[in-house]
Design a protein around this motif. Structure first.
Motif, PDB file in Angstrom:
ATOM      1  N   LEU A  89       0.855  -1.194   0.000  1.00  7.50           N
ATOM      2  CA  LEU A  89       0.000   0.000   0.000  1.00  7.50           C
ATOM      3  C   LEU A  89       0.891   1.245   0.000  1.00  7.50           C
ATOM      4  O   LEU A  89       0.915   1.998   0.964  1.00  7.50           O
ATOM      5  N   PRO A  90       1.632   1.499  -1.067  1.00  6.31           N
ATOM      6  CA  PRO A  90       2.515   2.675  -1.080  1.00  6.31           C
ATOM      7  C   PRO A  90       1.705   3.964  -1.019  1.00  6.31           C
ATOM      8  O   PRO A  90       0.520   3.984  -1.359  1.00  6.31           O
ATOM      9  N   PRO A  91       2.335   5.068  -0.601  1.00  9.55           N
ATOM     10  CA  PRO A  91       1.665   6.360  -0.737  1.00  9.55           C
ATOM     11  C   PRO A  91       1.228   6.568  -2.186  1.00  9.55           C
ATOM     12  O   PRO A  91       1.938   6.177  -3.127  1.00  9.55           O
ATOM     13  N   LEU A  92       0.081   7.167  -2.392  1.00 11.06           N
ATOM     14  CA  LEU A  92      -0.443   7.342  -3.741  1.00 11.06           C
ATOM     15  C   LEU A  92       0.406   8.308  -4.559  1.00 11.06           C
ATOM     16  O   LEU A  92       0.349   8.298  -5.791  1.00 11.06           O
ATOM     17  N   THR A  93       1.188   9.118  -3.881  1.00 12.27           N
ATOM     18  CA  THR A  93       2.057  10.093  -4.546  1.00 12.27           C
ATOM     19  C   THR A  93       3.473   9.574  -4.734  1.00 12.27           C
ATOM     20  O   THR A  93       4.361  10.343  -5.104  1.00 12.27           O
ATOM     21  N   ILE A  94       3.724   8.293  -4.485  1.00  9.62           N
ATOM     22  CA  ILE A  94       5.069   7.744  -4.614  1.00  9.62           C
ATOM     23  C   ILE A  94       5.609   8.026  -6.018  1.00  9.62           C
ATOM     24  O   ILE A  94       4.886   7.964  -7.016  1.00  9.62           O
ATOM     25  N   THR A  95       6.882   8.374  -6.092  1.00  9.33           N
ATOM     26  CA  THR A  95       7.496   8.693  -7.379  1.00  9.33           C
ATOM     27  C   THR A  95       8.000   7.421  -8.059  1.00  9.33           C
ATOM     28  O   THR A  95       8.172   6.379  -7.423  1.00  9.33           O
ATOM     29  N   ARG A  96       8.245   7.518  -9.365  1.00  6.86           N
ATOM     30  CA  ARG A  96       8.807   6.381 -10.092  1.00  6.86           C
ATOM     31  C   ARG A  96      10.184   6.007  -9.532  1.00  6.86           C
ATOM     32  O   ARG A  96      10.527   4.827  -9.436  1.00  6.86           O
ATOM     33  N   GLU A  97      10.965   7.020  -9.138  1.00  2.50           N
ATOM     34  CA  GLU A  97      12.283   6.747  -8.550  1.00  2.50           C
ATOM     35  C   GLU A  97      12.144   5.947  -7.259  1.00  2.50           C
ATOM     36  O   GLU A  97      12.902   4.993  -7.025  1.00  2.50           O
ATOM     37  N   GLU A  98      11.183   6.317  -6.411  1.00  2.00           N
ATOM     38  CA  GLU A  98      10.981   5.578  -5.163  1.00  2.00           C
ATOM     39  C   GLU A  98      10.456   4.168  -5.430  1.00  2.00           C
ATOM     40  O   GLU A  98      10.860   3.204  -4.755  1.00  2.00           O
ATOM     41  N   LEU A  99       9.583   4.013  -6.412  1.00  2.00           N
ATOM     42  CA  LEU A  99       9.129   2.683  -6.791  1.00  2.00           C
ATOM     43  C   LEU A  99      10.298   1.815  -7.227  1.00  2.00           C
ATOM     44  O   LEU A  99      10.425   0.656  -6.802  1.00  2.00           O
ATOM     45  N   ASP A 100      11.165   2.372  -8.062  1.00  2.00           N
ATOM     46  CA  ASP A 100      12.304   1.594  -8.556  1.00  2.00           C
ATOM     47  C   ASP A 100      13.286   1.247  -7.436  1.00  2.00           C
ATOM     48  O   ASP A 100      13.860   0.152  -7.419  1.00  2.00           O
TER      49      ASP A 100
END
Length: 391
Positions: free
Chosen positions: A369-380
């Motif tokens: 359940l990541p924050p909905l505003t998570i960035t692509r960099e943070e996802l990677d």
């Protein structure tokens, strides 16, 4: 204070109701968090879906600080601007008639139960107060919502449980099997969160809505976890082509502050009248101001991005082809991941957290359940930690 001092303080004075991981979290920004020693973590948990726009979002911080300096609390005996403005935004974006504000998901679901029973009492009198819920559901930890929860593992210790609930398999035949003249409503999660991130079949949901309308049962949707943008629309019911009689929300609505509530359709807007329900802290001005900031951030473009990020995350996890993980499922950024092999989901979660990725469990599997505003960099970054920790 260092980590060991914090642990000692906690174990001395806090009731031991949580099986905590051996980690503290001190501060963060977005989906990147830090412990007291400065170690970095990528957050795929968002406080169990609460930090919907991440940690320390500037709009949220400004809204909370500004309102706290203006008025922290006054009670619902008086009007306040943040609560009224928030009610309008929620009703307009959800297509509902009015809203009741409270403080938690369990309290919101309690309100749904009271709404259904009073609707039925007003129209049919006594003897029609049973609420049907689904097997594998989770609706809260108060006595009523614990009883409504369709998992035997939670039904222990606290006897006697309240009457007025019946459990059905998540099929139309299952609901009809336990139906009776005493039923007033069906309460369900469109995505069963604690049960393992299990989306309901669309055909079943549509048929259930028709059945409820035919028998004048209220269709109650628990969106404590799936609501407020988590699935890529403001509410999951908007992806199922139904309009519930009432829907609960909590977790992500105020971005980290305690808030919940439920929205009612036009059919139910006048059921709860003065004195029939209440909440001292419900609609608190600071929480309402925070919620307005959250909904401002979660505009239509942001919700579309939630779907894109969810699809990207699921695709990348399955492409890793890790021996301990299987297929993914869910809607938007509410994702379940099958656990395979000899290690349990709790063991895998502990390994990921040790390597710097915060995750959750649900049923026998992992829950993201990541924050909905998570960035692509943070996802990677999070995906790289997953690959390293579980290879």
């Amino acid at each position: 204070m260092d980590h060991q001092e914090l642990k000692a303080l906690d174990s001395t004075y806090v009731m031991p109701t949580y099986a905590r991981f051996d980690v503290d979290i001190d501060h963060g920004r977005g989906a990147t968090l830090y412990d007291l020693a400065g170690k970095e973590y990528i957050d795929f948990s968002s406080g169990i879906g609460v930090n919907s726009i991440g940690a320390a979002h500037p709009k949220w911080v400004d809204a909370v600080a500004t309102q706290a300096a203006r008025l922290g609390h006054i009670s619902n005996l008086f009007y306040t601007q943040p609560g009224a403005r928030l009610a309008r935004v929620l009703c307009e974006r959800a297509g509902m008639a009015d809203v009741f504000f409270c403080n938690s998901g369990a309290e919101a679901n309690e309100g749904l139960i009271k709404l259904a029973r009073k609707y039925s009492f007003d129209k049919y009198g006594k003897g029609r107060g049973t609420v049907i819920t689904l097997r594998n559901s989770f609706h809260g930890r108060t006595m009523n919502t614990l009883t409504a929860t369709g998992q035997d593992v939670f039904h222990n210790y606290f006897f006697p449980f309240p009457d007025g609930f019946r459990y059905a398999q998540p099929t139309l035949a299952g609901v009809e099997e336990v139906a009776g003249h005493d039923v007033c409503a069906v309460l369900l999660e469109l995505v069963q969160g604690e049960g393992g991130v299990l989306p309901m079949e669309r055909g079943f949901v549509h048929d259930l809505a028709v059945l409820c309308a035919e028998r004048d049962w209220l269709l109650l949707v628990d969106e404590v976890q799936s609501g407020i943008g988590r699935t890529g629309t403001l509410f999951a019911f908007q992806q199922y082509g139904i309009l519930p009689d009432a829907v609960s929300f909590a977790k992500g609505i105020a971005g980290g502050l305690p808030m919940g509530g439920f929205l009612a359709s036009e059919k139910c807007r006048d059921v709860l009248t003065a004195g029939t329900h209440g909440s001292t802290f419900g609609g608190n001005p600071v929480c309402a101001a925070a919620a307005l900031a959250v909904l401002d951030v979660l505009n239509e473009d942001a919700l579309a991005a939630v779907k894109e990020k969810g699809a990207y995350l699921r695709e990348r996890i399955e492409a890793m082809d890790l021996p301990c993980l299987g297929a993914t499922r869910g809607l938007g950024l509410m994702i379940g991941v099958d656990v395979k092999g000899e290690r349990s989901n709790k063991e895998l979660a502990a390994a990921l957290i040790e390597h710097g990725l915060l995750v959750l469990t649900a049923g026998p599997d992992l829950r993201l359940l990541p924050p909905l505003t998570i960035t692509r960099e943070e996802l990677d970054k999070g995906l790289a930690i997953m690959a390293q920790a579980l290879k």
